[in-house]
Design a protein around this motif. Sequence first.
Motif: not given
Lengths: 162, 748
Positions: A119-121, A137, B351, A116, A103, B344, A98-100, A160-162
């Motif tokens: 969403n940050h590099i 966090t 990034r 938690e 969880m 994504p 949810t947004f930035k 999606t996070m890489l």
Amino acid sequence: MLRYIEGNEVKLTPNDGIFIDAEFYYTKEKFTALEPHRLFPKSGGNKYVTLLDADGNQVAIIRDTASLLPESRKTVEDALEEYYMIPRITRFIKMVDTFKIWMWTAETDHGILTFEVKNHISTVKPLYDGRVLITDTSDNRYEIPDYRKMDPRSVKMIETML
Amino acid sequence: MRTSINKAFPEKFLEKRREVYGENDPLFTVVGDLAMDRRYGDGAICFEKDRLTVFGDQYASQTKTVSYGELENVSVKRMYGNAYFAAKYRNGETEKLMRFTFFSANIADAAADFVNGVIADGFSDELLNAVENTYLEQRSFCPKCGRKLPSPDAECLNCTGKKKMFSKFAVYALPFKKSLLACMLLSMFTTAAALVPPYVTGYMVDTVLPGKDMRLLLTMIGVLLGVYVLQFAVTGFRAYLLRVTGDKIVTQIKKDIYAKAQYLPMSFYDKTSTGSVINRINSDAAAIQNFVLKISQEAVVQFFTMIGILVIMLCMNWRLTLFSLTPIPLVAMVGRAFGKNIKPRYLRIWRRNASISSLLADTIPGIRIVKAFSHEKESTGKFDAYCNDWLQEEKKISKVVSAFPAVMTFLVTCGSLIIWLSGGSYIIGGRGGITVGLLVSFISYASMFYTPVNFFANFNDTYQNTLASAEKILDILDAEPERDFTKDTPERIDGKIEFKNVNFSFDRSKKVLSNINLTIEPGDIVGIVGTTGSGKSTLINLLMRYYDEYDGEILIDGKNLKDIDIGYYRRQIGFVQQEPLMFRDTIFNNIAYGKPGAHVEEVFRAADIANAHGFITRLPDGYDTLLGERGIGLSGGEKQRLSIARAVMRNPAILIFDEATASVDSETEHLIQGAIENLIRGRTTLMIAHRLSTLRKANKIVVVDKGRIIECGTPEELMALKGKYYKLIQIQSMGEKVEAEKKAENFE
Ligand SMILES: Nc1ncnc2c1ncn2[C@@H]1O[C@H](COP(=O)(O)OP(=O)(O)O)[C@@H](O)[C@H]1O
Ligand SMILES: [Mg+2]
């Protein structure tokens, strides 16, 4: 001068949890309640382990715990095991993005938990060998040994996070 | 009284707690999240004025109560990723009472300070307040979703959601609504004009050509020419208007991000690379602008085009229209699938881009170091690797992005084949009342109809790309700025400083300041000494309010620092750092930075006090000397004296020197020392220094070690104490003696 320990020149015995005692055979020196710390906790495993006294001063560096006598080695590695807690994530169960603030619920070798992350590099750091380091966090750290080897669903989630 | 607890009490121990406490609440509770074997689990400690009660599975009865009388002390041992709360009993035994991750570490620290305080001096409300404050800091949760907030009164990002994002960016379009509206009307006009030619074509085929009417033909050509001229003139003008408006919007976004970046707290910059901030200002702003325009212009126009054509086609022949619409559901499905797949990937691209920018921001300004270590090759290699990474990702995304329009176009083309098939067979069979002219203009309309369909299908691509950028921009625009620009501005600041039970860590894995208690009276000259890394600069950082997330209180003239207007407060402080930072500007402006609009002679006076006027006058360009980036062109000592002059300009109530003389030779040090002594008369002064000789004016010395104050008093008191300060003095005076002797030898 830096003092390195290798092989059987030292005898290490458990003290209490994360502390160990050391006795050097040749110089007959004895130290109690030393704290072993990894010099490369993220990349180096049990190579280059420093022994610190109560004031945080280094007594010696173990080049590789594998070179120690079996009992000494077990002593150090148990203490390290006790000190370092970097849960290994084996599976992602849920990612609510949810947004930035996200969880994530994951299965780790310490059990299942929800934590938690932002969403940050700086949150997720992929390494070249497929390892992924995650900081939540609360500044707790987690590791995925090789994200490519996880089940397809988890791979999809983390990719999606890489 | 409020019940202090850091998260819900574990259910499995509720029964036990009721046995111990009945319906009463303990003073406060620390809930842990690890079992003793370090698996995720439950544990809790309830604290009272005279005892604590542990709840955990390590005890057969699940609970154990310890009275503080049995304890020598308690402590929190932070390890890596986990920590424990340990008790040391008077009989010498130790016991680990509870384990937890860093989630509970700060609160456990506060609890330990409380217990140790009670053991030492008995219970007091002050001790309890210190704990309560820590709970308050932790307690900033969103009342709706229970998520932790960046600050106690911040708005919950989770609950405001994505819709808000649109309204946020819509704000940027609003000031230009007139020109945007004009652009929209203009383009509707051109669209309407574009609808004319196919109709005329049909008319020509069906009526003009078979009727062999030359005059009508010329009239029709005249009409077409008129329509074309008008259409293209209007298109040109609109393009110009739109571009200018777009540029205005992007400028505004850039300005806002930059302005916001100025007000973000230091903790933001600890975690965010300069490169990614630059990236946001430079490229993401453009992406947003693009998006705003697409939404406000093209989307609207294309939508109306679609409706217009649909109406015309339906009027001409509803059966053919239905046939030509058959591929639409497929088009929509493909578009959706594409969107899911692509977002994504755009984030990943982003990034990679940010890494590249970070590397640039690091190595280009650091080019001197790169050269000094002959690292040109390594730098290049690293950059290449980053670029290749980007290329790899870009290749992957290119496949999808290129295949998508092709698939779309294919589907659309199939639509026109269907029209040929159905329309053609009608004409050949002589059914349905379809003429050749009608079929011709219908096919023209149908192909025009697919342009907007295509647009909306591709819209996803732009939209996803923008979403990636937008999220990054919101990272900055929504980040909590340093707070309290509107609070109290006291008449004046006398300079009394008090630290009360201050605990601080940059992140929870390592505690940097522990239990700092310190009182500084107005006019005191305080020397802060300690080994490197002991936390001296951090102490100053807190005093400067660079970081707000500490536990405990800092009071200025008896007022909580956080209740004083931050801008006003910082203006009362003269801060001279170890590495003086100059800007790419003249010497004059660099000094006057401390007080914009200052009189020339004020600047001279400040420079004179700082012992800088002398060397400036000897420069060929004097005060007009232009400094390079970060002050290139001056020696370290010279820059240092300029930064002192800058501090003087403010006429500050509190002066802070953080190792101001650490990196200069002893003669320059002498000059700087003189400058400092010119300055400190009557002001509260904090001086961090390695060379203790610098501190000869100090009337109070604070010795910091491993984040704690271990000694504090007048120099004489500390000498008498024969502690760490005494030792440092001994070592340094010995060193100086040797140095002096060597010097004497050399001169002979
Ligand atoms: N921005 C930061 N983020 C994390 N840790 C920091 C940061 N700045 C300093 N530290 C750590 O805090 C401790 C105290 O640093 P500092 O106050 O600068 O020491 P010094 O007494 O030399 O001025 C050091 O161990 C340092 O590594
Ligand atoms: Mg420092």
